[in-house]
Design a protein around this motif. Structure first.
Motif, short mmCIF file in Angstrom:
data_model
loop_
_atom_site.label_atom_id
_atom_site.label_comp_id
_atom_site.label_asym_id
_atom_site.label_seq_id
_atom_site.Cartn_x
_atom_site.Cartn_y
_atom_site.Cartn_z
N ASP A 270 2.29 -1.22 9.41
CA ASP A 270 2.68 -0.66 8.13
C ASP A 270 3.70 -1.56 7.46
OD1 ASP A 270 2.35 1.18 6.17
OD2 ASP A 270 3.47 2.79 7.12
N VAL A 271 3.50 -1.85 6.18
CA VAL A 271 4.43 -2.68 5.43
C VAL A 271 5.54 -1.79 4.87
CG1 VAL A 271 4.71 -4.26 3.48
CG2 VAL A 271 2.63 -4.33 4.87
N CYS B 116 0.82 -1.20 0.00
CA CYS B 116 0.00 0.00 0.00
C CYS B 116 0.86 1.25 0.00
CB CYS B 116 -0.94 -0.01 1.20
SG CYS B 116 -0.09 0.01 2.78
N ARG B 117 2.15 1.15 0.26
CA ARG B 117 3.06 2.28 0.13
C ARG B 117 3.76 2.21 -1.21
NH1 ARG B 117 0.66 5.32 3.64
NH2 ARG B 117 0.76 4.55 5.74
N LYS B 118 4.17 3.35 -1.71
CA LYS B 118 4.86 3.38 -3.00
C LYS B 118 6.27 2.82 -2.86
CE LYS B 118 1.43 5.17 -5.12
NZ LYS B 118 0.68 4.39 -6.10
N ALA C 271 -5.48 -0.18 12.69
CA ALA C 271 -4.95 0.15 11.37
C ALA C 271 -4.90 -1.12 10.53
CB ALA C 271 -3.55 0.77 11.48
N VAL C 272 -4.36 -1.00 9.32
CA VAL C 272 -4.16 -2.18 8.47
C VAL C 272 -2.92 -1.96 7.62
CG1 VAL C 272 -5.72 -1.31 6.67
CG2 VAL C 272 -5.20 -3.74 6.78
N GLY C 273 -2.07 -2.99 7.57
CA GLY C 273 -0.94 -3.01 6.66
C GLY C 273 -1.27 -3.98 5.53
N ILE C 274 -1.13 -3.55 4.31
CA ILE C 274 -1.57 -4.33 3.15
C ILE C 274 -0.38 -4.72 2.30
CG2 ILE C 274 -3.07 -4.35 1.12
CD1 ILE C 274 -4.57 -1.96 2.57
N ARG C 275 -0.28 -6.01 2.01
CA ARG C 275 0.81 -6.51 1.17
C ARG C 275 0.21 -7.29 0.01
NH1 ARG C 275 6.10 -10.09 3.08
NH2 ARG C 275 7.13 -10.08 1.03
N ALA C 276 0.35 -6.75 -1.19
CA ALA C 276 -0.22 -7.37 -2.38
C ALA C 276 0.86 -7.48 -3.45
CB ALA C 276 -1.39 -6.54 -2.91
#
Length: 749
Positions: A511-512, A24-26, A358-363
């Motif tokens: 946070d990822v 979700c982060r650049k 919160a949510v950390g997203i890893r795709a």
């Protein structure tokens, strides 16, 4: 300092620039142009601003010595530090480095669609639509009674019948009203409904369209997609929220408990704290402290306790009571597409029901999607959802469908730095940790057959529990495997405790990072009465005892695989004073990685502790014993925003970038892609003292330590209450979203 460059680089990973994931982060850009340096800093250190001066000495501060020379605190003597910090003035404003400014983007009460901008704005997401334009999605978390009641008329143009309602509350036994059980035409019920409706309108989520002017300022554009999803969406407008996964099967069936007769349709969302933004352009919002507004406990089949279990109170709690809201429908992750004006949110029950911070997203293409989130309570757990199917294109909107099937896991932290993800499913063995390993000496477990929980406080409690229940399937009921799974997910916190998930120290942000590692802020490690606390084998201070100041933890999945069932963990940074091995902050909260891979962090010191005096010697005058850590939090001043470079000579050092207004938090930091704007939500200014009257200020004393450990007394000027954001005398404080930027509109980093 508590963390040195070598340890920091080992912790963050040796090759930030080689990240290949699409989280979700650049992705980190290692070819950015160089930025101007702070005088005296290394040419290789990406410090592009002059840090502001906080109330505590930091080794990264620059001060004047006795002859007027500018020197680093790290080289200053104790006497020089004492002189530089002997007096300090607290400011009721956002304090920024030289060359920076901010402007208000939206404030409580501003029009949004057919509603208004809500109260206590938290997580922010900026999803661009074209150059210099996009959607800001904003969370509205909870009601702070004092500033909400003081400022309500100024913000909304309406009046509340609080005098009549307070008289009705006084006539009750415990100053609470079960309006749900009153007749529809009862005058007291009508009063409760009027106040509750306004309160729930100020909670939930909002989408506003914004653009940047040629001068660099941000302004609203009021598009057709601007809208509010409130705590009552669906109540009268049929804009119900949707639900997916096994939990929805519980909503659809009659249970042993309360049934709102809406099936899998859901009225509204509230308690919306932090969240996350997906690579496919949707925003996730975590429903956190919903127990303030609805009956939180559930029965073994996942059905709700009746609304009467959470009556309305004068603290503006129990807002869902009069509307008969079913408690099992709150405490979820909500997905919203800001660009779709018809989308009012979907609650994905495979992600579990608990106090989501919160949510950390890893795709990543070719791998399952992983969602990480923490339960922000003392003794709460860390969780991971792993989808059954794999990602094809990380930016495809269809990735939302991956949340319809998978598995939710709870984290087990071992003291040796290893960890295991335990699946929350029917055949998982019951194996809770012993009460004595926890701060507070107790652990919450499912209460059977009554429902809800009980506090296990002895070894006998655990032995008896394990004898009665062998698996989660023995604790949760259903007519089908899907219904049993749904009941487990609805009661995820207690289910996590039952299978041996580690009780942690209030996990807030997840946070990822650029390499795929997960970073978690654990805000505070003291227990809560009758609620338990963290596992002291893992969450302890440098003296081996409980710590209130918090930690940042890094998790590396085995083989860097988001679907792994084992991991390694490390303590990255410990809060506290520099002399005691901390980095100078306390109670870390939201995290943010910028495009260079540097880490930003905001703090979440309890409002009642902010700028509270700490006497000389730090002795409790009543007990004549040393003060406990929570009672010393006042030394840290207002809540703050920090910058941690991840490369160069000063990697791992903490730099103070901003301080918030009185009694506030700066939440939800989010950068625009060009790094020229940092959006921040300023939450609950004036939370305990309310409106600052006639610019009142108090003089208070604080026992402060130099970086070398010598104690001295600091005299501090502290405003009483807040007038932010107008800063006009006697104006009520209002939560607001701001855009921070350089005056010259250059990159922040």
């Amino acid at each position: 300092m508590g963390l040195r460059r070598r340890e920091f680089l080992l912790f963050l990973g040796a090759s930030l620039g080689t990240a290949t994931i699409a989280s979700c982060r650049k992705q980190v850009d290692t070819n950015l142009p160089s930025v101007p340096q702070t005088p005296g800093s290394s040419a290789q250190t990406p410090i592009s601003f002059k840090p502001i001066k906080g109330p505590l000495p930091l080794e990264t501060d620059a001060i004047e010595n006795q002859v007027g020379q500018l020197i680093q605190v790290s080289t200053a003597s104790a006497e020089e530090q004492t002189q530089a910090y002997q007096t300090y003035e607290v400011i009721d404003d956002i304090v920024l480095p030289e060359g920076f400014t901010y402007e208000i983007v939206a404030t409580w009460g501003d029009p949004v669609g057919n509603s208004r901008f809500g109260f206590n704005n938290d997580y922010l997401s900026f999803v661009p639509t074209k150059e210099n334009e996009g959607f800001l999605t904003v969370n509205f978390e909870y009601i702070s009674p004092i500033p909400w009641l003081q400022g309500f008329k100024a913000a909304t143009g309406k009046s509340l019948p609080m005098d009549k309602l307070e008289n009705a509350l006084k006539s009750t036994k415990d100053a609470k009203i079960d309006a749900f059980s009153l007749k529809a035409d009862d005058p007291t019920r009508q009063l409760v409904r009027e106040v509750s409706q306004e309160g729930l309108t100020d909670l939930g989520m909002g989408v506003i369209s914004v653009r940047r002017t040629p001068e660099g300022k941000w302004e609203r554009t009021y598009s057709k997609a601007d809208r509010r999803v409130t705590g009552l969406s669906g109540w009268t407008d049929n804009r119900y929220l949707k639900s997916t996964g096994p939990g929805a099967s519980i909503f659809r069936k009659p249970g042993q408990g309360y049934d709102d007769r809406l099936g899998d349709r859901i009225i509204g969302t509230f308690g919306n704290c932090a969240g996350g933004t997906t690579p496919w352009g949707t925003v996730f919002s975590g429903e956190e402290n919903v127990q303030m507004y609805i009956a939180d406990a559930v029965y073994p089949d996942g059905s709700s306790f009746p609304p009467s279990k959470k009556p309305f109170s004068g603290a503006i709690e129990g807002l869902g009571n009069v509307f008969g809201l079913a408690g099992n429908k709150y405490g979820w992750m909500v997905e919203l597409d800001p660009a779709n004006p018809e989308d009012y949110g979907t609650k994905h029950t495979w992600l579990g029901r608990y106090r989501h911070e919160a949510v950390g997203i890893r795709a990543e293409a070719g791998k399952p999607v992983a969602f990480y989130s923490g339960c922000d309570r003392r003794g709460g757990h860390l969780y991971k959802f792993v989808s059954a199917q794999k990602v094809v294109d990380p930016q495809a909107k269809t990735n939302s469908q991956l949340l319809n099937d998978g598995m939710l896991y709870v984290a087990k932290f071992n003291p040796d730095g290893s960890g295991v993800w335990i699946p929350l499913k029917a055949d998982t063995a019951v194996n809770p940790d012993a009460p004595e390993v926890h701060a507070g000496g107790m652990i919450a477990l499912p209460k059977r057959p009554e429902g809800g929980d009980f506090m296990a406080a002895t070894a006998e409690d655990i032995t008896s529990f394990k004898q009665k229940f062998k698996t989660l399937g023995d604790l949760y009921q259903g007519n089908t495997p899907e219904e049993v799974q749904g009941a487990i997910l609805i009661d995820a916190h207690l289910a996590g405790s039952a299978v041996g998930g580690t009780c942690t120290a209030r996990p807030e942000d997840t946070d990822v990072g650029p390499t795929g590692a997960l970073f978690i802020t654990f805000t505070s490690g003291f227990p809560e009465e009758e609620a338990g606390g963290p596992d002291l084998r893992v969450f302890k201070g440098q003296d081996g005892e409980m710590s209130e100041f918090g930690w940042i933890v890094r998790i590396d999945e085995a083989n860097n695989d988001p679907g792994a069932t084992t991991f390694r963990w490390d303590m990255f940074a410990t809060g506290g004073e520099v002399a005691d091995g901390g980095l100078g902050f306390s109670n870390p909260d939201n995290l943010l990685f910028d495009r260079n891979g540097n880490l930003w962090m905001v703090t979440d010191i309890s409002t009642t502790k902010l700028n509270k005096s700490v006497p000389q010697g730090r002795m409790n005058k009543k007990t004549n014993q040393p003060m406990e850590q929570p009672d010393t939090l006042g030394i840290f001043g207002n809540n703050s925003l920090w910058f941690f470079p991840t490369s160069g000579e000063n990697a791992g050092e903490g730099y103070l970038f901003a301080l918030g207004p009185m009694e506030s938090e700066m939440t939800g930091p989010y950068f625009t892609e060009d790094q020229q704007t940092l959006f921040i939500a300023v939450q609950h200014p004036g939370e305990t003292k309310g409106t600052r009257q006639d610019m009142k200020t108090e003089t208070r004393g604080f026992s402060v330590k130099t970086t070398k450990g010598q104690e001295f007394m600091q005299t501090r000027q502290v405003p009483v209450g807040s007038n932010w954001p107008t800063l006009r005398q006697n104006d009520p404080p209002k939560p607001s979203v701001v855009a921070i930027r350089r005056i010259n509109s250059g990159q922040i980093v």
